[in-house]
Scaffold this active site. Structure first.
Site: not given
Ligand code: HEM
Length: 319
Positions: A137, A229
């Site tokens: 993450d 996601h």
């Molecule tokens: C339990 C809740 C969540 C989990 C487990 C989760 C997990 C992840 C994972 C594994 C990634 C891919 C690795 C990374 O780039 O960090 C990711 C990307 C991302 N997440 Fe989440 N996330 C969660 C909630 C959220 C929320 C609430 C938001 C925003 C409202 C969010 C926004 C993003 C964004 C902006 C990316 C990068 C996307 C990109 O440009 O590739 N995430 N998240």
């Protein structure tokens, strides 16, 4: 507020140097700095109570509600946030106790939420935090110290006190691990759009990592599904980016063993209306991850710009 901030500023700077705070009843617990850090944030309700709405940074205010929300009061809101971090749990506990004690003449505790990340040195270089669903993450984050980071995170204009500061969105997001654990590796990777092993995007089909995924996508072309996601969260324009800093949490399991775990999900940005809110709206409309995650706490805080020695946190706001 100014008297409170004066005390906290002194306490935080001492603790960050590994020193006891003034009149510390347990100075022997100040065993070292252990990268102790703390910052203070101010919620929309504080500005309202003090009649300081004109000092709120642009775009800052209570978040709208989202369909996915199942928010609980015990994890949400608050006038003032003190976010405390350290690499050592004893240093953290001692520092937290001191900051709370010195805050009691001014405030009472609404909630305290504890989170954790890896012990330093546990994660190979280049990998970020692994959350409790097993995913890497934080990969697509702006790099701290870069020009990019400065543009995404630090506020440049508006009231003097907030310049050099930022806006924090904090969400407590529960993970439903019992049902998540029933998925195979390939399905788990499809939900996010990244590989579990190293967080790389699913841009090619790797038979070894995900044989049944390859069978379902024989062309190997559009391998990041529309509901994934990262497809929904990735920026759609130049402004909707933020710096995410997730911590895991773990509370007591239910009597049947159902885990109570998730993320203390934090994101820093210049303007939450342009950055967090549009992204969360997209995720609210469609994001397969919503099947296994539920936001149960939510708050937002404006964080003053950093200070030099001798200055007081948010002095220009409360003077
Ligand atoms: C339990 C809740 C969540 C989990 C487990 C989760 C997990 C992840 C994972 C594994 C990634 C891919 C690795 C990374 O780039 O960090 C990711 C990307 C991302 N997440 Fe989440 N996330 C969660 C909630 C959220 C929320 C609430 C938001 C925003 C409202 C969010 C926004 C993003 C964004 C902006 C990316 C990068 C996307 C990109 O440009 O590739 N995430 N998240």
């Amino acid at each position: 507020m100014l008297r409170w901030m004066t005390l906290l500023t002194d306490d935080i700077s001492r603790l960050a140097s590994g020193e006891p705070i003034l009149a510390d009843p347990n100075p022997e617990l100040a065993i070292g700095a252990a990268r102790f850090s703390a910052y203070v944030g101010f919620g929309p309700s504080l500005f309202r109570k003090l009649g300081l709405e004109s000092q709120m940074p642009s775009g800052f205010g209570p978040l709208p509600s989202f369909k996915v929300d199942q928010l609980q009061d015990q994890f949400s809101g608050g006038d003032v946030l003190i976010h405390i971090a350290a690499d050592d749990p004893i240093v953290l506990s001692h520092g937290t106790r001191g900051l709370i004690r010195d805050s009691l003449p001014f405030a009472s505790v609404r909630y305290s939420q504890s989170g954790f990340a890896h012990t330093p040195g546990m994660v190979p270089a280049g990998l970020t935090h692994r959350n409790l669903m097993g995913q890497v993450d934080g990969t697509a984050n702006p790099k701290p110290g870069s020009e990019d980071f400065n543009e995404v995170v630090w506020i440049e204009d508006g009231p003097a006190w907030i310049q050099g500061g930022t806006q924090l969105v904090f969400r407590r997001i529960a993970m439903q691990l019992n049902t998540w654990d029933q998925l195979g590796t390939a399905s788990k990777e499809e939900v996010i759009g990244r590989k579990l092993s190293n967080g790389a995007p699913l841009t090619g089909v790797n038979e070894e990592d995900a044989p049944d995924f390859a069978a379902r996508h024989p062309n190997g072309l559009t391998v990041i599904p529309d509901f994934a996601h990262i497809r929904r969260a990735s920026p759609q324009n130049v402004t909707d980016r933020m710096f995410r800093r997730p911590f895991s949490y773990e509370a007591s399991p239910a009597s049947d063993g159902t885990p109570d775990v998730g993320l203390l999900w934090t994101a820093y940005q210049r303007d939450m209306t342009k950055q967090f809110i549009p992204v969360q709206r997209r995720l609210d409309e469609l994001d397969l991850l919503n099947e296994w995650t539920v936001p149960i706490g939510s708050a937002e805080f404006a964080i003053a710009g950093g200070i030099a020695r001798g200055e007081i946190i948010a002095q220009a706001l409360f003077s």
